[in-house]
Design a protein around this motif. Structure first.
Motif, mmCIF file in Angstrom:
data_model
loop_
_atom_site.group_PDB
_atom_site.id
_atom_site.type_symbol
_atom_site.label_atom_id
_atom_site.label_comp_id
_atom_site.label_asym_id
_atom_site.label_seq_id
_atom_site.Cartn_x
_atom_site.Cartn_y
_atom_site.Cartn_z
ATOM 1 N N ASP A 118 81.233 -16.595 65.028
ATOM 2 C CA ASP A 118 80.338 -17.639 65.517
ATOM 3 C C ASP A 118 79.119 -17.756 64.609
ATOM 4 O O ASP A 118 78.526 -18.820 64.484
ATOM 5 C CB ASP A 118 79.857 -17.303 66.939
ATOM 6 C CG ASP A 118 81.010 -17.156 67.912
ATOM 7 O OD1 ASP A 118 81.773 -18.120 68.078
ATOM 8 O OD2 ASP A 118 81.160 -16.066 68.501
ATOM 9 N N ARG A 119 78.756 -16.635 63.988
ATOM 10 C CA ARG A 119 77.589 -16.597 63.109
ATOM 11 C C ARG A 119 77.882 -15.657 61.947
ATOM 12 O O ARG A 119 78.535 -14.624 62.131
ATOM 13 C CB ARG A 119 76.352 -16.128 63.892
ATOM 14 C CG ARG A 119 75.060 -16.063 63.086
ATOM 15 C CD ARG A 119 73.830 -16.060 64.010
ATOM 16 N NE ARG A 119 73.933 -15.087 65.068
ATOM 17 C CZ ARG A 119 73.469 -13.829 64.984
ATOM 18 N NH1 ARG A 119 72.879 -13.408 63.874
ATOM 19 N NH2 ARG A 119 73.594 -13.005 66.005
ATOM 20 N N ILE A 120 77.408 -16.021 60.768
ATOM 21 C CA ILE A 120 77.621 -15.214 59.577
ATOM 22 C C ILE A 120 76.284 -14.667 59.104
ATOM 23 O O ILE A 120 75.288 -15.406 59.024
ATOM 24 C CB ILE A 120 78.283 -16.037 58.461
ATOM 25 C CG1 ILE A 120 79.721 -16.410 58.862
ATOM 26 C CG2 ILE A 120 78.301 -15.272 57.146
ATOM 27 C CD1 ILE A 120 80.418 -17.319 57.880
ATOM 28 N N VAL A 121 76.257 -13.372 58.802
ATOM 29 C CA VAL A 121 75.093 -12.720 58.208
ATOM 30 C C VAL A 121 75.511 -12.257 56.815
ATOM 31 O O VAL A 121 76.433 -11.453 56.683
ATOM 32 C CB VAL A 121 74.626 -11.526 59.063
ATOM 33 C CG1 VAL A 121 73.547 -10.732 58.329
ATOM 34 C CG2 VAL A 121 74.103 -12.008 60.417
ATOM 35 N N VAL A 122 74.864 -12.773 55.786
ATOM 36 C CA VAL A 122 75.187 -12.416 54.412
ATOM 37 C C VAL A 122 74.238 -11.309 53.960
ATOM 38 O O VAL A 122 73.018 -11.441 54.066
ATOM 39 C CB VAL A 122 75.075 -13.629 53.465
ATOM 40 C CG1 VAL A 122 75.502 -13.242 52.050
ATOM 41 C CG2 VAL A 122 75.920 -14.783 53.979
ATOM 42 N N VAL A 123 74.828 -10.226 53.474
ATOM 43 C CA VAL A 123 74.063 -9.053 53.045
ATOM 44 C C VAL A 123 74.278 -8.841 51.553
ATOM 45 O O VAL A 123 75.415 -8.831 51.071
ATOM 46 C CB VAL A 123 74.511 -7.793 53.817
ATOM 47 C CG1 VAL A 123 73.645 -6.591 53.434
ATOM 48 C CG2 VAL A 123 74.460 -8.031 55.315
#
Length: 365
Positions: free
Chosen positions: A202-207
């Motif tokens: 549902d949501r992407i966190v790019v690290v």
């Protein structure tokens, strides 16, 4: 922002040559994907959540409960490892029943719960099978059932599809999406595959480098990449520059293939015309398929026209990606095999490249 019912964490992990400092939230029923290059800190973050890696600071709350001082087996977390880590000496049923047994359930109750979960993942007939008798897709589903059988408040998935072949991956990805949709807790997924992230999250966190560099819905991240890594994943040419009066002066160029370029531009300015009216620091992006290539300068002289050298030609399915080297900037074009032959596109050849202003997308930096 977490409401307190889901995951609310700031994970700080310090090692000799690396530091992770990542704020992370996930609401009940939400799937958050951690996406990033090798060594970015994704798996470290997942293991810190699970209690398998000690943190150096920050906080970790699930449903308002502080987990930092709790051992891994008391955190109410389920985890699916990349290689599944099924117990080889136990049957599929016994593998799934292991978690409920550790929670204090009696043998019969644990086996009933395990049988129910094996039925949910479509493996009821494999209850007595040992892991060595299961295919990769079946083992993945047993691992998922084992993680969900403990009724966790948080489900962690570390590259859950990485070990599968392409055909099985497609099938299991669809099944995993269904199971995640029915999961009431928060879920955090680590993956290198942008398609897994786009389909499952549902949501992407790019690290990158242990830090959060971008987050948003899959559509937002795909449409508005903010780093070279994200641009490569979604296949866009990306540049940072200054917008003024309908054009963008390109500063340090970023492209979907990690190339940078600056310097004088030969015929034309180091600008790209757009139809956007933003002012100030911006990102400008356009798809490789929007780049038209010519052997000679085209009639009409499109506004966004530049001379480029072919750096590489790579076949991808029924299309061909052509890496163009600047000055003025590097870019990637996507053409048909017929165009490669017609234009004689080989490494080192010179071409004219053009992109319409209407094909560019500009957004604040």
């Amino acid at each position: 922002m977490s409401t307190g019912r889901g995951l609310d964490a700031r994970l700080i992990v310090r090692r000799a040559a690396f530091e992770l400092d990542l704020a992370l939230t996930a609401e009940p029923g939400e799937v958050v994907a951690l996406l990033g290059p090798n060594g970015a800190g994704k798996s470290t973050a997942l293991r810190a959540l699970a209690g398998l890696v000690p943190t150096s600071g920050g906080h970790l709350r699930l449903g308002g409960r502080d987990l930092r001082r709790l051992p891994a087996d008391r955190r109410g977390i389920g985890m699916v490892f990349q290689d599944y880590l099924l117990f080889p000496h136990l049957s599929a049923l016994e593998n799934v029943a292991f978690g409920p047994r550790c929670q204090g359930a009696g043998r019969r109750a644990a086996r009933r719960r395990a049988a129910d979960w094996l039925e949910r993942v479509g493996l009821a007939e494999f209850a007595s099978a040992r892991p060595r008798a299961l295919s990769g897709g079946q083992a993945q589903r047993v691992a998922l059932a084992r993680a969900l059988a403990v009724e966790p408040g948080l489900l962690l998935l570390d590259e859950p599809l990485a070990a599968l072949d392409a055909h099985t991956r497609l099938e299991i990805r669809a099944a995993l999406r269904r199971h995640l949709a029915g999961f009431g807790g928060a879920a955090v997924l680590v993956t290198h595959d942008p398609l897994d992230a786009m389909v499952l999250a549902d949501r992407i966190v790019v690290v990158e480098g242990g830090r959060l560099v971008q987050e948003g819905t899959p559509a937002d991240v795909a449409r508005r990449p903010r780093t070279d890594y994200v641009a490569r994943l979604v296949g866009l040419n990306l540049y940072r520059g200054r917008a003024e009066a309908g054009s963008v002066l390109i500063g340090e160029g970023l492209t979907g293939d990690g190339l940078t370029g600056e310097g004088p531009i030969g015929e034309g300015a180091r600008t790209l015309d757009t139809v956007d009216s933003l002012e100030g620091e911006v990102f400008l992006a356009f798809a490789p398929s929007s780049v038209a290539l010519y052997r000679t300068r085209p009639d009409g002289s499109p506004r966004n026209l530049w001379r480029a050298r072919v750096a590489a030609v790579e076949r991808q399915g029924d299309r061909v990606r052509v890496q163009l080297a600047g000055p003025p900037f590097d870019a990637v074009a996507e053409v048909t095999p017929a165009a490669v032959a017609e234009l004689h596109l080989v490494e080192g050849s010179l071409v004219w490249a053009a992109v319409k202003a209407t094909e560019t997308h500009v957004y604040p930096a």
